[in-house]
Scaffold this active site. Structure first.
Site, PDB file in Angstrom:
ATOM      1  N   SER A 157       0.839  -1.192   0.000  1.00 23.64           N
ATOM      2  CA  SER A 157       0.000   0.000   0.000  1.00 23.64           C
ATOM      3  C   SER A 157       0.883   1.253   0.000  1.00 23.64           C
ATOM      4  O   SER A 157       1.743   1.395  -0.854  1.00 23.64           O
ATOM      5  CB  SER A 157      -0.963  -0.046   1.192  1.00 23.64           C
ATOM      6  OG  SER A 157      -2.005   0.878   1.045  1.00 23.64           O
ATOM      7  N   GLU A 192      -9.089  -4.333  -6.627  1.00 21.33           N
ATOM      8  CA  GLU A 192      -8.591  -3.098  -6.019  1.00 21.33           C
ATOM      9  C   GLU A 192      -8.771  -1.869  -6.912  1.00 21.33           C
ATOM     10  O   GLU A 192      -8.486  -1.919  -8.111  1.00 21.33           O
ATOM     11  CB  GLU A 192      -7.108  -3.242  -5.676  1.00 21.33           C
ATOM     12  CG  GLU A 192      -6.820  -4.334  -4.666  1.00 21.33           C
ATOM     13  CD  GLU A 192      -5.400  -4.277  -4.153  1.00 21.33           C
ATOM     14  OE1 GLU A 192      -4.965  -3.176  -3.759  1.00 21.33           O
ATOM     15  OE2 GLU A 192      -4.732  -5.315  -4.143  1.00 21.33           O
ATOM     16  N   HIS A 201      -7.333  -5.583  -1.238  1.00 24.16           N
ATOM     17  CA  HIS A 201      -6.142  -4.809  -0.928  1.00 24.16           C
ATOM     18  C   HIS A 201      -5.292  -5.509   0.142  1.00 24.16           C
ATOM     19  O   HIS A 201      -5.768  -5.827   1.224  1.00 24.16           O
ATOM     20  CB  HIS A 201      -6.577  -3.426  -0.438  1.00 24.16           C
ATOM     21  CG  HIS A 201      -5.455  -2.447  -0.286  1.00 24.16           C
ATOM     22  ND1 HIS A 201      -4.709  -2.002  -1.346  1.00 24.16           N
ATOM     23  CD2 HIS A 201      -4.964  -1.819   0.815  1.00 24.16           C
ATOM     24  CE1 HIS A 201      -3.815  -1.137  -0.921  1.00 24.16           C
ATOM     25  NE2 HIS A 201      -3.939  -1.015   0.386  1.00 24.16           N
TER      26      HIS A 201
END
Length: 310
Positions: A154, A249, A279
């Site tokens: 991320s 995502e 995610h």
């Protein structure tokens, strides 16, 4: 599809939905007046897991808080710097402990989790500065650059990519490889997937990421700065990179676009898109077969790149 395969698919989807519910239970409890400290505590509790055997110790490297992690019988001469996710606002070596242990085991290396400074207390470029500080310190401690690697998920995936650009800018030797998991690589949020995957992604939505980008860069910050959005940087000369992303995502195009640009600029790229995955699904390795398979892929990739340097 056989009945057995159909049953497996139903079970897989059910497990993914349980993982989603765990996350949404935490998100749903937050209000406008929920403090950053409370969010960080909740995030750590959500993902904390010490079911996998490991040796670990907390330390400081040139003022940066870190955690050394080694699964049993892993090599100590190879180190993977790991940058946790959390929108540059949450996350820590606690929330990502289990994932780092599993990557250590799969990769046969030490993992060095970096508790880089976060916003709102420490906005851009503090995390990038901390990444470079720790990497430089490892070189000074005698670790060879070709026995190092960087990884993150991320925002931490974006930071891992940004660190490669920063290391090159400072003429430091680059590591042997990088792994980017569901990486946030474009703070302009320009990818079509932010719309096309909006209904399928239960975690990340454009409005939330837009707010995080503003906090990280400031209201008038340059969202195309390559050290914040590596997609807009010159990627030539970077080491081999493995990218993993879930097909559900909103940030899918961050990964696909980065992989395309990197390959066009001569970088060796492996890009893996995982069907039905959310995610950073790798954090749900207790529940999801795909998560364990993805971690195995990471380990095989890193060991392959290190072996080429031996």
């Amino acid at each position: 599809m056989s009945e057995s395969d159909s049953d497996k698919m139903v079970d897989k989807k059910a497990r993914v939905e349980l993982a989603i519910a765990r996350i949404q239970n935490v998100y749903g409890a937050w209000r406008r007046d929920t403090s950053v400290e409370k969010m960080r505590q909740d995030w750590d509790q959500l993902f904390w897991n010490d079911s996998q055997p490991s040796d670990y110790r907390d330390d400081k490297i040139d003022g940066v808080s870190v955690r050394w992690i080694s699964a049993p019988n892993t090599r100590r001469d190879r180190v993977l710097l790991y940058f946790h996710g959390g929108g540059y606002k949450m996350g820590s070596v606690v929330s990502h402990h289990d994932l780092m242990v599993r990557i250590s085991a799969a990769s046969d290396c030490q993992v060095l989790g970096v508790n880089y400074r976060m916003c709102p207390e420490h906005p851009f470029p503090a995390p990038v500065e901390d990444a470079v500080t720790v990497y430089r310190a490892l070189l000074n401690k005698g670790f060879a650059a070709d026995q190092l690697a960087v990884a993150g998920d991320s925002a931490g995936g974006g930071l891992a990519a940004a660190s490669l650009l920063a290391l090159r800018n400072e003429s430091l030797p680059t590591p042997a490889a990088a792994v980017l998991i569901s990486a946030w690589l474009d703070m302009t949020l320009s990818g079509e997937s932010y719309e096309s995957r909006a209904k399928s992604d239960p975690i990340h939505q454009r409005f939330m990421l837009d707010a995080l980008a503003s906090q990280y860069l400031g209201k008038d910050g340059d969202r195309k700065n390559p050290l914040a959005s590596p997609l807009f940087g010159s990627l030539s000369g970077l080491p081999p990179i493995l990218l993993q992303i879930g097909d559900r995502e909103t940030g899918l195009d961050d990964t696909l676009s980065f992989a395309k640009v990197a390959a066009e600029q001569g970088v060796k790229v492996e890009c893996s898109v995982w069907d039905d995955m959310i995610h950073v699904f790798q954090q749900f390795a207790e529940e999801l077969d795909d998560a364990r398979e993805a971690i195995t892929q990471i380990g095989e990739f890193l060991q392959r790149q290190w072996a080429l340097k031996d």
